[in-house]
Motif scaffolding. Structure first.
Motif, PDB file in Angstrom:
ATOM      1  N   PHE A  50      -5.555   2.674  -1.481  1.00  0.00           N
ATOM      2  CA  PHE A  50      -6.672   2.777  -2.412  1.00  0.00           C
ATOM      3  C   PHE A  50      -6.810   1.544  -3.289  1.00  0.00           C
ATOM      4  O   PHE A  50      -7.887   0.958  -3.396  1.00  0.00           O
ATOM      5  N   GLU A  51      -5.714   1.161  -3.949  1.00  0.00           N
ATOM      6  CA  GLU A  51      -5.814   0.177  -5.020  1.00  0.00           C
ATOM      7  C   GLU A  51      -5.636  -1.260  -4.555  1.00  0.00           C
ATOM      8  O   GLU A  51      -6.129  -2.178  -5.203  1.00  0.00           O
ATOM      9  N   THR A  52      -4.934  -1.450  -3.447  1.00  0.00           N
ATOM     10  CA  THR A  52      -4.732  -2.806  -2.941  1.00  0.00           C
ATOM     11  C   THR A  52      -5.761  -3.161  -1.872  1.00  0.00           C
ATOM     12  O   THR A  52      -6.419  -4.196  -1.950  1.00  0.00           O
ATOM     13  N   THR A  53      -5.921  -2.287  -0.887  1.00  0.00           N
ATOM     14  CA  THR A  53      -6.761  -2.609   0.271  1.00  0.00           C
ATOM     15  C   THR A  53      -8.207  -2.196   0.083  1.00  0.00           C
ATOM     16  O   THR A  53      -9.112  -2.907   0.541  1.00  0.00           O
ATOM     17  N   GLY A  54      -8.452  -1.090  -0.576  1.00  0.00           N
ATOM     18  CA  GLY A  54      -9.768  -0.471  -0.487  1.00  0.00           C
ATOM     19  C   GLY A  54     -10.691  -0.604  -1.664  1.00  0.00           C
ATOM     20  O   GLY A  54     -11.755   0.020  -1.667  1.00  0.00           O
ATOM     21  N   THR A  55     -10.343  -1.414  -2.691  1.00  0.00           N
ATOM     22  CA  THR A  55     -11.223  -1.419  -3.863  1.00  0.00           C
ATOM     23  C   THR A  55     -11.630  -2.840  -4.265  1.00  0.00           C
ATOM     24  O   THR A  55     -12.069  -3.615  -3.427  1.00  0.00           O
ATOM     25  N   ASP A  56     -11.488  -3.198  -5.539  1.00  0.00           N
ATOM     26  CA  ASP A  56     -12.118  -4.401  -6.087  1.00  0.00           C
ATOM     27  C   ASP A  56     -11.837  -5.678  -5.305  1.00  0.00           C
ATOM     28  O   ASP A  56     -12.741  -6.508  -5.117  1.00  0.00           O
ATOM     29  N   ILE A  57     -10.594  -5.870  -4.895  1.00  0.00           N
ATOM     30  CA  ILE A  57     -10.242  -7.104  -4.182  1.00  0.00           C
ATOM     31  C   ILE A  57     -11.112  -7.256  -2.943  1.00  0.00           C
ATOM     32  O   ILE A  57     -11.690  -8.313  -2.687  1.00  0.00           O
ATOM     33  N   ALA A  58     -11.224  -6.183  -2.168  1.00  0.00           N
ATOM     34  CA  ALA A  58     -12.037  -6.227  -0.954  1.00  0.00           C
ATOM     35  C   ALA A  58     -13.519  -6.336  -1.275  1.00  0.00           C
ATOM     36  O   ALA A  58     -14.262  -7.033  -0.571  1.00  0.00           O
ATOM     37  N   TRP A  59     -13.968  -5.661  -2.324  1.00  0.00           N
ATOM     38  CA  TRP A  59     -15.393  -5.698  -2.669  1.00  0.00           C
ATOM     39  C   TRP A  59     -15.830  -7.101  -3.074  1.00  0.00           C
ATOM     40  O   TRP A  59     -16.873  -7.583  -2.626  1.00  0.00           O
ATOM     41  N   TYR A  60     -15.040  -7.746  -3.889  1.00  0.00           N
ATOM     42  CA  TYR A  60     -15.379  -9.122  -4.268  1.00  0.00           C
ATOM     43  C   TYR A  60     -15.243 -10.060  -3.067  1.00  0.00           C
ATOM     44  O   TYR A  60     -16.093 -10.937  -2.859  1.00  0.00           O
ATOM     45  N   ALA A  61     -14.185  -9.876  -2.282  1.00  0.00           N
ATOM     46  CA  ALA A  61     -13.991 -10.731  -1.106  1.00  0.00           C
ATOM     47  C   ALA A  61     -15.164 -10.621  -0.151  1.00  0.00           C
ATOM     48  O   ALA A  61     -15.594 -11.615   0.441  1.00  0.00           O
ATOM     49  N   VAL A 100       1.949  -0.787  -8.024  1.00  0.00           N
ATOM     50  CA  VAL A 100       2.368  -0.425  -6.666  1.00  0.00           C
ATOM     51  C   VAL A 100       3.686  -1.117  -6.308  1.00  0.00           C
ATOM     52  O   VAL A 100       4.604  -0.495  -5.767  1.00  0.00           O
ATOM     53  N   MET A 101       3.784  -2.409  -6.613  1.00  0.00           N
ATOM     54  CA  MET A 101       5.019  -3.121  -6.290  1.00  0.00           C
ATOM     55  C   MET A 101       6.199  -2.603  -7.101  1.00  0.00           C
ATOM     56  O   MET A 101       7.342  -2.610  -6.628  1.00  0.00           O
ATOM     57  N   ASN A 102       5.930  -2.131  -8.311  1.00  0.00           N
ATOM     58  CA  ASN A 102       7.004  -1.538  -9.109  1.00  0.00           C
ATOM     59  C   ASN A 102       7.535  -0.263  -8.466  1.00  0.00           C
ATOM     60  O   ASN A 102       8.745   0.000  -8.492  1.00  0.00           O
ATOM     61  N   ILE A 103       6.642   0.528  -7.873  1.00  0.00           N
ATOM     62  CA  ILE A 103       7.077   1.725  -7.141  1.00  0.00           C
ATOM     63  C   ILE A 103       7.946   1.317  -5.951  1.00  0.00           C
ATOM     64  O   ILE A 103       9.002   1.906  -5.700  1.00  0.00           O
ATOM     65  N   ALA A 104       7.489   0.294  -5.221  1.00  0.00           N
ATOM     66  CA  ALA A 104       8.272  -0.185  -4.072  1.00  0.00           C
ATOM     67  C   ALA A 104       9.655  -0.649  -4.523  1.00  0.00           C
ATOM     68  O   ALA A 104      10.669  -0.336  -3.885  1.00  0.00           O
ATOM     69  N   GLN A 105       9.705  -1.395  -5.628  1.00  0.00           N
ATOM     70  CA  GLN A 105      10.989  -1.896  -6.118  1.00  0.00           C
ATOM     71  C   GLN A 105      11.885  -0.756  -6.590  1.00  0.00           C
ATOM     72  O   GLN A 105      13.111  -0.807  -6.397  1.00  0.00           O
ATOM     73  N   THR A 106      11.309   0.277  -7.165  1.00  0.00           N
ATOM     74  CA  THR A 106      12.093   1.443  -7.583  1.00  0.00           C
ATOM     75  C   THR A 106      12.774   2.082  -6.379  1.00  0.00           C
ATOM     76  O   THR A 106      13.962   2.442  -6.431  1.00  0.00           O
ATOM     77  N   ILE A 107      12.035   2.224  -5.276  1.00  0.00           N
ATOM     78  CA  ILE A 107      12.622   2.793  -4.057  1.00  0.00           C
ATOM     79  C   ILE A 107      13.703   1.865  -3.521  1.00  0.00           C
ATOM     80  O   ILE A 107      14.784   2.316  -3.104  1.00  0.00           O
TER      81      ILE A 107
END
Length: 472
Positions: A50-61, A100-107
Motif C-alpha cells: 500500500f504505502e511503498t508500491t501503490g500510492t504517492d511515489i507511484a502516482w508522482y512517478a 515499514v523498514m522499522n517493522i522489517a528491522q524489528t523482525i
C-alpha cells in the motif's frame, strides 16, 4: 494499640489497591507490548504494497515519466513542475517508508541467530530481509542518499547519518542473499500471514524466486556505474520468476470502500490523472491497438491529455483515463511489486549488453505483458512492429520502450528508474527543458526539521542520483 495501627494502615492499603487497579485501567489491553515475528509479517507486507508500491511515489512517478498527464490539483502541479521542491511534497511517503523498514528491522532483530528471541525463525527473518531490501531500494532510488546504517535505533539515535548509494546497493544485495539463505533454512512457514504468496503451491520457493528477481533488478540498476552489472544480473535470472504465476504482488482487493486497490481509491476520491500523449503516441506509432483497447478508456486522439499542457479538469468526457488505475475495475487489480515480464525485459537488456541473443527473451517479455492484460496478438506485434525496430544502434532504445509500454501504469516507479538510468524513451513534457526533469524527490519536511545537519541539501530535485550518473 492494635486498633490504632489498623486504622492508620487502612488508608495505605486502600490507596495501594486503588493504584494497582488504576494502573491496569490505564493500560491499552489491545496494544501488545510484545509481538511474535510472524504476527508482524502481515503489517510489513500490507504496508509495503500500500504505502511503498501503490500510492504517492507511484502516482508522482507516473506523471514524471509521462504514463499519465496530471489534470487535477497536485498531479496537475507535478505535470507543470509547480511546487515540486516543497519539503512537504513527499513527507508522508518518506515517513511511511521508514515505518515499514522499522517493522522489517524489528523482525530481523527478533530473529537474530545470536541475540534474538526467535533464533530459529528463519522464514520470518528471510521475508523481513527481502522486504527491507525492497523498501530500502525504493528509498535510495527516489531520494539518493538516505539513512540506513544508523537508522531504526529509536531514542538511541534520532539524527542518523545519510548513507551514499554506493554504500547502500551492496547492502541491498547482501540483504537479498541472506534472505535467500534463510528461506532455504526455514522449516516452518506462515501461509496465513503471507499476504504476498499465500496462494503459492510452495511459498518458500516463491520467495526465493522473487528474491533472485529483485537481485537481477538491482544489479541492472547499476549499468552506468558497474561494467559487470548486466553479467551479474544474468547469474540471478535463471533462479527468478518462472512465469506470471510467480509474480510478487499484493492482491485480494474488492470493488468497495474500503478494501480497494489504492490506485482505484485515488481515482475515485481525487481523479487527478489522464492518459498522456507520450504513451498514447508510442503505442499508436506501433499499431499497438489490442493493448490500447485494454489500457485506455478511449482511443480517440482528441481525448488524450497533452503532456505538460493539459488543462485542469475532472471531466471524463474531456480526457481518457487508464483502465488499470482510474476505473471501477482498478479497485480489484493487484499491486505489482515484481513481475515475470519485468524479469524477461531485464534478461533481454542484459543479453544485449553482453552480446548475447536477446530477442527470444524480449519476445517472451512481450508475450507475458500482453497476457497479463488479456490482450491477443503478441507474436504478430513482435514480428511486425518490434523486430523491424531492432536495427543497429536502436536495440536498447526499443527494448526499454517496450518495457515502458508494458509497465503502464501500475509499474510506474520502475519505469521512472529505467528512464533515469537509460534516457529512454524520450520524454516530451516541455517543462523538462524550461524548468527541469525531477530526478529525485525533495527532502522530507520531518528530516529538514529534526535532522537537517545530516541531510545532503546540496542535492536538489533536478540533480541525478549516483546510479543515474550523478555525484555523491
Amino acid at each position: 494499640m492494635k486498633k490504632i495501627f489498623l486504622i492508620l494502615l487502612l488508608p495505605f492499603l486502600l490507596f495501594s489497591c486503588s493504584q494497582d487497579i488504576m494502573d491496569e485501567v490505564n493500560k491499552n489491553q489491545n496494544n501488545a507490548e510484545y509481538m511474535d515475528a510472524k504476527n508482524l509479517l502481515p503489517d510489513l507486507l500490507l504496508k509495503s504494497g500500500f504505502e511503498t508500491t501503490g500510492t504517492d511515489i507511484a502516482w508522482y512517478a507516473s506523471v514524471y515519466i509521462e504514463h499519465n498527464a496530471g489534470t487535477w490539483n497536485q498531479s496537475y502541479q507535478a505535470d507543470h513542475r509547480i511546487a515540486q521542491n516543497s519539503s512537504s511534497l513527499m513527507n508522508n511517503s518518506w515517513n511511511s517508508l521508514y515505518d515499514v523498514m522499522n517493522i522489517a528491522q524489528t523482525i530481523i532483530n527478533k530473529t537474530d541467530p545470536e541475540n534474538g528471541d526467535e533464533k530459529d525463525n528463519y522464514y520470518a527473518r528471510a521475508v523481513a530481509q527481502i522486504m527491507m531490501a525492497y523498501n530500502l531500494a525504493v528509498a535510495t532510488d527516489c531520494w539518493g542518499e538516505v539513512p540506513y546504517t544508523e537508522a531504526f535505533k529509536g531514542l538511541d539515535n534520532l539524527k542518523p547519518v545519510y548513507d551514499k548509494q554506493s554504500v547502500l546497493y551492496p547492502k541491498i544485495q547482501q540483504l537479498l542473499t541472506e534472505g535467500i539463505e534463510n528461506m532455504e533454512r526455514a522449516t516452518t512457514t506462515y501461509t496465513d500471514k503471507d499476504y504476498i504468496y499465500k496462494n503459492a503451491a510452495d511459498n518458500k520457493a516463491a520467495w526465493i524466486k522473487a528474491a533472485y528477481s529483485l537481485k537481477a533488478r538491482y544489479a541492472m540498476r547499476l549499468t552506468n556505474v558497474d561494467n559487470n552489472a548486466a553479467a551479474e544480473a544474468l547469474t540471478y535470472i535463471a533462479n527468478g520468476l518462472a512465469s506470471s504465476a510467480d509474480n510478487m504482488q499484493l492482491d485480494g482487493f474488492v470493488i468497495d470502500l474500503p478494501g480497494g486497490n489504492p490506485w482505484g481509491e485515488f481515482w475515485y476520491m481525487r481523479d487527478h490523472l489522464s492518459v498522456s500523449t507520450t504513451i498514447f503516441n508510442l503505442m499508436t506509432e506501433r499499431s499497438d491497438t489490442n493493448r490500447m483497447a485494454r489500457y485506455f478508456s478511449s482511443t480517440d486522439p482528441t481525448m488524450i491529455a497533452p503532456i505538460g499542457e493539459a488543462k485542469q479538469t475532472q471531466d471524463p468526457k474531456v480526457y481518457a483515463r487508464s483502465q488499470f488505475t482510474c476505473s471501477w475495475m482498478a479497485f480489484q487489480y493487484p499491486i505489482l511489486m515484481c513481475t515475470y515480464h519485468e524479469l524477461k525485459f531485464i534478461e533481454a537488456e542484459a543479453l544485449f549488453r553482453t552480446g548475447g541473443d536477446y530477442k527470444p527473451a524480449l519476445q517472451e517479455a512481450i508475450r507475458a505483458a500482453f497476457a497479463l492484460v488479456g490482450a491477443d496478438g503478441a507474436d504478430d506485434y513482435y514480428t511486425n512492429q518490434v523486430e523491424p525496430r531492432l536495427t543497429a544502434g536502436n536495440e536498447l532504445k526499443e527494448i526499454i520502450t517496450q518495457k515502458y509500454i508494458a509497465f503502464y501504469d501500475r509499474e510506474a516507479t520502475e519505469t521512472y528508474n529505467d528512464y533515469r538510468r537509460t534516457g529512454f524513451p524520450e520524454m516530451k513534457n516541455p517543462h523538462n527543458a524550461t524548468i527541469g526533469f525531477v530526478h529525485r524527490f525533495p527532502w522530507a519536511l520531518g528530516e529538514m526539521t529534526t535532522n537537517s545537519q545530516n541531510v545532503p541539501t546540496e542535492k536538489g530535485i533536478f540533480d541525478k542520483v549516483w546510479w543515474a550518473g550523478g555525484t555523491e
